[in-house]
Design an enzyme around this catalytic site. Structure first.
Site, PDB file in Angstrom:
ATOM      1  N   SER A 257       0.828  -1.189   0.000  1.00  0.00           N
ATOM      2  CA  SER A 257       0.000   0.000   0.000  1.00  0.00           C
ATOM      3  C   SER A 257       0.873   1.254   0.000  1.00  0.00           C
ATOM      4  O   SER A 257       1.790   1.378  -0.800  1.00  0.00           O
ATOM      5  CB  SER A 257      -0.964  -0.044   1.196  1.00  0.00           C
ATOM      6  OG  SER A 257      -1.960   0.936   1.092  1.00  0.00           O
ATOM      7  N   HIS A 398      -7.608  -5.327  -0.859  1.00  0.00           N
ATOM      8  CA  HIS A 398      -6.361  -4.666  -0.459  1.00  0.00           C
ATOM      9  C   HIS A 398      -5.772  -5.345   0.774  1.00  0.00           C
ATOM     10  O   HIS A 398      -6.266  -5.181   1.884  1.00  0.00           O
ATOM     11  CB  HIS A 398      -6.678  -3.201  -0.164  1.00  0.00           C
ATOM     12  CG  HIS A 398      -5.486  -2.305  -0.138  1.00  0.00           C
ATOM     13  ND1 HIS A 398      -4.629  -2.160  -1.204  1.00  0.00           N
ATOM     14  CD2 HIS A 398      -5.005  -1.493   0.841  1.00  0.00           C
ATOM     15  CE1 HIS A 398      -3.686  -1.283  -0.899  1.00  0.00           C
ATOM     16  NE2 HIS A 398      -3.887  -0.867   0.344  1.00  0.00           N
TER      17      HIS A 398
END
Length: 417
Positions: A257, A398
């Protein structure tokens, strides 16, 4: 009237970019036209490895330091290390745990970070290593009760009270850090909490390492957060170069990320890292801004104004007409291997745009004599494409999963062993 003002600002932006870049050579990719990674600012085409190394690469580094990531200092002159914990029977005897404090200015009351490291006990020689930053403190990586509890500022999540970690945070991110899997493959793992380097909120850069470098603030190319995290990753490597149990020439850098953005930039700026892993790094990492969908520059610069330098803000709302893009940053890693991974449901990171970011760097890798990314189209889910540039997209959202790590470790076996 508002519509006229919006149109005026848009065309003024186009005029500004055109004025600064009167003849931007284009690189065609999947129907898109990107600024050409192999054409220098003066219009000369790069056709040799020497041109890339001596001219184009330095030119791109200078540009991205000035316009996006900001300037970073070098290795601190007075930095010191203190190993405060060693346990040769950690994780049920499978590993040796070390904990090390890095004093950036050599002072116990100055800015500092704690490294948590595990070494595989089954390997009797120097081992390769994977380094990366974590989101929620070293104690979140594993429920090992001997891991020092972070006392740095934290987001109000996952057992954090008054912006400080509690015992409830132990092991909360263990699923993203499968230590036993990594150790079983013969790799050491070294991690640092991101907040030890920069607390990741817009505090005017008062509570991170930037305070050591006031000359790099209050300027357009200021030392910002993503660059500070990348700088911190290099300081982990500085320590590993002193540790006799680690082969410091075989250290891969990993990030997920926003920390994946930092890993990409660390790989671009510190050539001591022979391998780079970007897990769903999105905008400002592997994703192309020119590609529609996902985070855009305006969101990065308004929701996270501290991540990139002040100069980057002038590119808001100009994503599709930029004179640069992230394929150029990935190309700065060449010819060292880089693995870029996406998740099918991670629309913010835009998985297909991450693939094309990787593919956009392919011409540089091939110029330098490697196979680059051996794919001409976005591959199906769970079908890794492995070259000097590697890529996969997996099902789900994610996160970092065991599937991701299994691919990264195979890749590391290929290039670090």
């Amino acid at each position: 009237m508002g519509l006229h003002r919006t149109a005026y600002r848009f065309f003024l932006g186009i005029f500004f970019i055109a004025l600064a870049n009167p003849s931007i050579a284009q690189q065609k990719l999947n129907g898109m036209e990107l600024p050409d990674v192999l054409t220098m600012n003066n219009g000369i085409k790069v056709t040799t490895a020497r041109q890339w190394r001596n001219q184009r690469r330095p030119e791109l580094l200078t540009f991205f330091k000035k316009e996006m990531y900001g300037q970073s200092p070098g290795k601190p002159v007075n930095m010191t290390f203190k190993v405060f914990d060693t346990d040769t029977k950690a994780l049920g005897g499978k590993a040796t745990r070390k904990q090390i404090t890095v004093y950036f200015n050599g002072k116990a009351d100055g800015p500092q970070m704690d490294i948590l490291m595990y070494l595989p006990n089954q390997v009797k020689h120097k081992v390769p290593a994977i380094v990366g930053l974590n989101f929620d403190g070293n104690q979140s990586v594993n429920n090992d009760p001997a891991i020092k509890m972070s006392n740095s500022w934290m987001d109000k999540t996952k057992g954090v009270v008054n912006n400080r970690a509690t015992e409830a945070t132990r092991g909360v991110d263990a699923g993203q850090w499968p230590l036993e899997m990594i150790l079983a493959k013969g790799y050491a793992v070294a991690t640092v909490y991101r907040g030890d380097i920069d607390p990741d909120y817009d505090d005017g850069f008062k509570n991170g390492v930037q305070g050591l470098y006031p000359q790099l603030q209050n300027r357009g190319d200021n030392f910002a957060t993503v660059a500070a995290w990348a700088w911190g990753l290099s300081r982990i490597l500085d320590y590993l170069e002193t540790d006799k149990a680690v082969d410091a020439k075989r250290v891969g850098v990993f990030g997920f990320s926003r920390l994946g953005k930092a890993a990409v930039w660390a790989g671009a700026t510190d050539e001591r890292f022979p391998l780079v892993i970007s897990n769903e790094s999105g905008a400002g990492g592997a994703k192309l801004f020119h590609y529609t969908g996902g985070e855009r520059i305006r969101r990065l610069c308004t929701k996270f104004p501290h991540w990139f330098c002040g100069n980057f803000k002038k590119y808001m709302d100009q994503d599709s007409i930029l004179p640069f893009d992230q394929h150029m940053v990935i190309a700065l890693i060449a010819p060292r291997p880089v693995y870029i991974a996406s998740a099918e449901g991670d629309t913010n990171s835009n998985p297909e745009a991450e693939f094309w970011g990787a593919k956009g760097a392919d011409p540089v890798y091939r110029l330098l004599g490697t196979d680059g990314l051996p794919a001409s189209s976005w591959p199906p889910v769970s079908t890794p494409v492995i070259g000097r540039i590697a890529y996969h997209v997996r099902p789900g959202g994610h996160n970092v999963t065991d599937y991701d790590w299994a691919q990264y470790l195979k890749f590391a076996d290929r290039y670090l062993k």
